[in-house]
Design an enzyme around this catalytic site. Structure first.
Site, PDB file in Angstrom:
ATOM      1  N   ASP A   1      -5.716  -4.364  -6.536  1.00 22.95           N
ATOM      2  CA  ASP A   1      -5.719  -2.925  -5.885  1.00 22.95           C
ATOM      3  C   ASP A   1      -4.223  -2.530  -6.021  1.00 22.95           C
ATOM      4  O   ASP A   1      -3.847  -1.298  -6.200  1.00 22.95           O
ATOM      5  CB  ASP A   1      -5.969  -2.744  -4.311  1.00 22.95           C
ATOM      6  CG  ASP A   1      -7.051  -3.857  -3.681  1.00 22.95           C
ATOM      7  OD1 ASP A   1      -7.207  -4.927  -4.526  1.00 22.95           O
ATOM      8  OD2 ASP A   1      -7.701  -3.544  -2.919  1.00 22.95           O
TER       9      ASP A   1
ATOM     10  N   ASP B   1       0.755  -1.235   0.057  1.00 26.69           N
ATOM     11  CA  ASP B   1       0.203   0.111   0.128  1.00 26.69           C
ATOM     12  C   ASP B   1       0.823   1.195  -0.086  1.00 26.69           C
ATOM     13  O   ASP B   1       0.149   2.262   0.195  1.00 26.69           O
ATOM     14  CB  ASP B   1      -0.893   0.122   0.998  1.00 26.69           C
ATOM     15  CG  ASP B   1      -2.095  -1.085   0.904  1.00 26.69           C
ATOM     16  OD1 ASP B   1      -2.593  -0.966  -0.174  1.00 26.69           O
ATOM     17  OD2 ASP B   1      -2.795  -1.716   1.870  1.00 26.69           O
TER      18      ASP B   1
HETATM   19  N1  GLY Z   1      -7.174  -1.509  -1.170  1.00 23.13           N
HETATM   20  C1  GLY Z   1      -8.204  -1.978  -0.430  1.00 23.13           C
HETATM   21  C2  GLY Z   1      -9.370  -1.657  -0.796  1.00 23.13           C
HETATM   22  O1  GLY Z   1      -9.814  -1.382  -1.931  1.00 23.13           O
HETATM   23  O2  GLY Z   1     -10.414  -1.834  -0.050  1.00 23.13           O
END
Ligand code: GLY
Length: 396
Positions: free
Chosen positions: A175, A112
């Site tokens: 993601d 992330d």
């Molecule tokens: N990256 C986590 C989500 O989209 O919830």
């Protein structure tokens, strides 16, 4: 022949001319008013970054710099500084951005870093050119690169055990596409060329393994970490392994558009269109998706305004890349309709709470942040409004 080309364009233009121009400054000014309300309730503790407000509530849940959502609040403040010129937002954006600095000097705990560091320092650097921000971005890109597995060709998204999921091998989630922007940027701004190669490899391997034949994304793919072989596609936040989780598809739309911008590889542009078309075809009339396109509770299932905000922003960029004027106009019209819906009394928080938007869904299977206000919805909403404003100013 000429008739075949011009008729669809004519119809789209006619539609545009029948609708009043969307005055994008109105929702942008609304966002500024809401954010000033939030600035007044920031706690004087280290856990002070707004993340979400539960349905029907007014109080924010706050998180610290290590949370995956920590970059969205400073990023939103940078967008508001950009849209208003008000230095209250610049001062606050700088303060919250700096809180994330430790991320650049510690080991990667997941993928992330792009969400966290590029939404905050990246947006701040674009507006201020602050060299301290640049150092943090470059360091974070190198940290993210430590998760790249050359045998698989993608970044390991979650280098830890995930509750309720048995993933002993290399995992990559859709993601993760968004975090590639950090690598692309770093490679263009003094970082190693290898960062660019990793980003391109991740996007290509994901393109090959992460999608069903109809271009709907899996949330996650598990690979053999030693051979790179795909083991299986599955979900963590969607309704089912083979369902289309709305925000996952949104990350694919936004991510492949960004990869085309950064690499100019036409395969990414073509793919961005394919993942977009399957998303657009089953949207409800107001263009805001249910949290998962395959939830059997539809039409009573919760929506996900955050997915709509991500897609609106991605489509505005994608529409400007397309050579086919009818398709470009269609994507632009879709993005504007999404933003009109999000800017309506149904989706804006207004007096209900100080976020910008209601009705986002974070992690439905975990029962978390369902039909809530969530900070990344606000961030991508502000970004999309600014992108539309820029397009309108260029008279496009
Ligand atoms: N990256 C986590 C989500 O989209 O919830």
């Amino acid at each position: 022949m000429l008739k075949n080309i011009f008729l669809p364009v004519f119809i789209v233009l006619l539609f545009h001319s029948c609708q009043a121009q969307f005055n994008v400054q109105v929702p942008l000014d609304y966002c500024a008013v809401q954010a000033k309300k939030t600035l007044k309730v920031i706690p004087a503790t280290a856990v002070n970054i707004p993340r979400s407000i539960d349905q029907g509530k007014t109080e924010w849940h706050f998180v610290g710099y290590g949370d995956w959502c920590s970059g969205f609040w400073p990023g939103t403040l940078w967008y508001l500084y950009e849209s208003t010129g008000d230095t209250t937002f610049k001062t606050a954006a700088d303060r919250f951005t700096r809180e994330l600095r430790p991320l650049s000097v510690q080991k990667a705990v997941d993928h992330d870093l792009g969400f966290q560091v590029f939404s905050s320092f990246g947006k701040g650097y674009r507006l201020t050119g602050n060299p301290d921000y640049k150092k943090v971005i470059l360091a974070a890109a190198d940290t993210l690169a430590t998760l790249f597995n050359p045998k698989v060709g993608t970044i390991l998204s979650w280098p830890r055990s995930v509750p309720h999921m048995d993933w002993p091998q290399h995992n990559t989630i859709i993601d993760n596409m968004i975090n590639l922007e950090l690598l692309f940027w770093a490679a263009r701004n003094g970082g190693r060329k290898a960062l660019y190669d990793m980003a391109v490899s991740h996007a290509r391997v994901t393109m090959k393994n992460h999608f069903r034949p109809d271009f709907r994304a899996y949330h996650a793919v598990v690979y053999d970490k030693d051979t790179g072989k795909k083991i299986k596609g599955l979900t963590h936040q969607g309704y089912a392994d083979d369902s289309m989780w709305a925000r996952g598809q949104a990350w694919a739309i936004y991510g492949y558009t960004m990869c085309y911008r950064e690499s100019r590889d036409p395969a990414f542009l073509d793919f961005a269109e394919k993942v977009t078309d399957v998303y657009l075809k089953d949207l409800p009339a107001d263009r805001i998706p249910y949290w998962d396109f395959n939830d059997p509770d539809i039409p009573n299932a919760p929506r996900d305004a955050s997915a709509a905000a991500v897609v609106a922003s991605g489509l505005l960029e994608l529409s400007a890349f397309l050579k086919d004027p009818a398709k470009a106009a269609l994507y632009r019209k879709e993005a504007e309709e999404m933003l009109r819906s999000l800017s309506s009394a149904t989706y804006q928080s207004r007096e209900k709470n100080s976020a910008f938007l209601l009705h986002s869904t974070g992690n439905h299977p975990a029962g978390s942040e369902i039909d809530a206000s969530i900070i990344y919805a606000d961030y991508y909403y502000a970004e999309a409004l600014l992108r539309l404003k820029e397009l309108q100013q260029k008279n496009k």
